[in-house]
Design an enzyme around this catalytic site. Sequence first.
Site, PDB file in Angstrom:
ATOM      1  N   CYS A   1      -3.524  -5.334  -1.677  1.00  0.00           N
ATOM      2  CA  CYS A   1      -4.235  -5.661  -0.559  1.00  0.00           C
ATOM      3  C   CYS A   1      -5.657  -5.617  -0.611  1.00  0.00           C
ATOM      4  CB  CYS A   1      -3.920  -4.832   0.779  1.00  0.00           C
ATOM      5  SG  CYS A   1      -4.743  -4.957   2.075  1.00  0.00           S
TER       6      CYS A   1
ATOM      7  N   ARG B   1      -5.790  -3.009   8.516  1.00  0.00           N
ATOM      8  CA  ARG B   1      -7.003  -2.575   7.718  1.00  0.00           C
ATOM      9  C   ARG B   1      -8.327  -3.056   8.410  1.00  0.00           C
ATOM     10  NH1 ARG B   1      -2.392  -2.981   6.934  1.00  0.00           N
ATOM     11  NH2 ARG B   1      -2.472  -5.114   6.318  1.00  0.00           N
TER      12      ARG B   1
ATOM     13  N   ALA C   1      -7.632  -3.387   1.633  1.00  0.00           N
ATOM     14  CA  ALA C   1      -7.432  -1.814   1.688  1.00  0.00           C
ATOM     15  C   ALA C   1      -8.523  -1.292   0.449  1.00  0.00           C
ATOM     16  CB  ALA C   1      -5.978  -1.689   1.167  1.00  0.00           C
TER      17      ALA C   1
ATOM     18  N   CYS D   1      -7.980 -12.345   0.401  1.00  0.00           N
ATOM     19  CA  CYS D   1      -6.927 -11.682   1.243  1.00  0.00           C
ATOM     20  C   CYS D   1      -5.722 -12.187   0.471  1.00  0.00           C
ATOM     21  CB  CYS D   1      -7.152 -12.342   2.648  1.00  0.00           C
ATOM     22  SG  CYS D   1      -5.653 -11.937   3.640  1.00  0.00           S
TER      23      CYS D   1
END
Length: 250
Positions: A84, A49, A87, A198
């Site tokens: 995520c 990503r 994302a 994260c």
Amino acid sequence: MRQFFTVIGGMGTPATESYVRLLNQRTHAHSDQEYLNYILVNDATVPDRTDYILDHSKPSFYPDLLEDIQDQSLLNPEFMVIVCNTAHYFYDQLAAATPIPLLHMPHLAISDMCERFPDEKRVGLIATQGTIQDGIYSHEIETSGREVVLGDQALQDMVTELIYKYVKEKGEVNAALYHHILQRMHDDFNVNVIVLGCTELSFAQEKAGDHPYHVIDAQSIIVDKTIALGKAFRQSEAAGKALLNQMMAR
């Protein structure tokens, strides 16, 4: 299968495993039937990503996630969650591509932060360079009326090392490095609350042991929200939809 939800994971796999492990532990089931019904999509081949966000000449992760979302939509889950943070760069496009409600992990994390720490006006953020660059968390924090504190390049380099060299490459956590990152953010940048933007950092939080710092662990929060929703839908469709509407409000 009835009354189930879908988890879109694999970004990365150790972080997704952490999410599923916490999900099952915190359900506090006393029999097989008391666990929640869900489908886990561990799409480990989704392109990186951060690479794409920083350089659009790199492979985009949007087509892979769009395919996962559309495939799962055919099964008609009650809701979906992408575990995520980075994302969520394509959250609006993905949410628009499905009739199934898609939870927004960063929004839910910052909403939880505001409830837990209503008087904190400076909020530290540590995340991938991609999440820092795309401003997902910065937008949520600033919209809540708080200042975002990002640290310096040396701190970001340590965060990147922890995420990529240890968690993603080796599947392990450098606890001393993680604790040093939190210490620097707290001591050098004068913040009392630090957002972990994260899921690899959430994995570090789970594995690295105790520390004295206040963190907002987005993955831990989305685990709790997922369980609450799953149990609400188990109770009744009306109860599930009522709680889902609250979580989807932005």
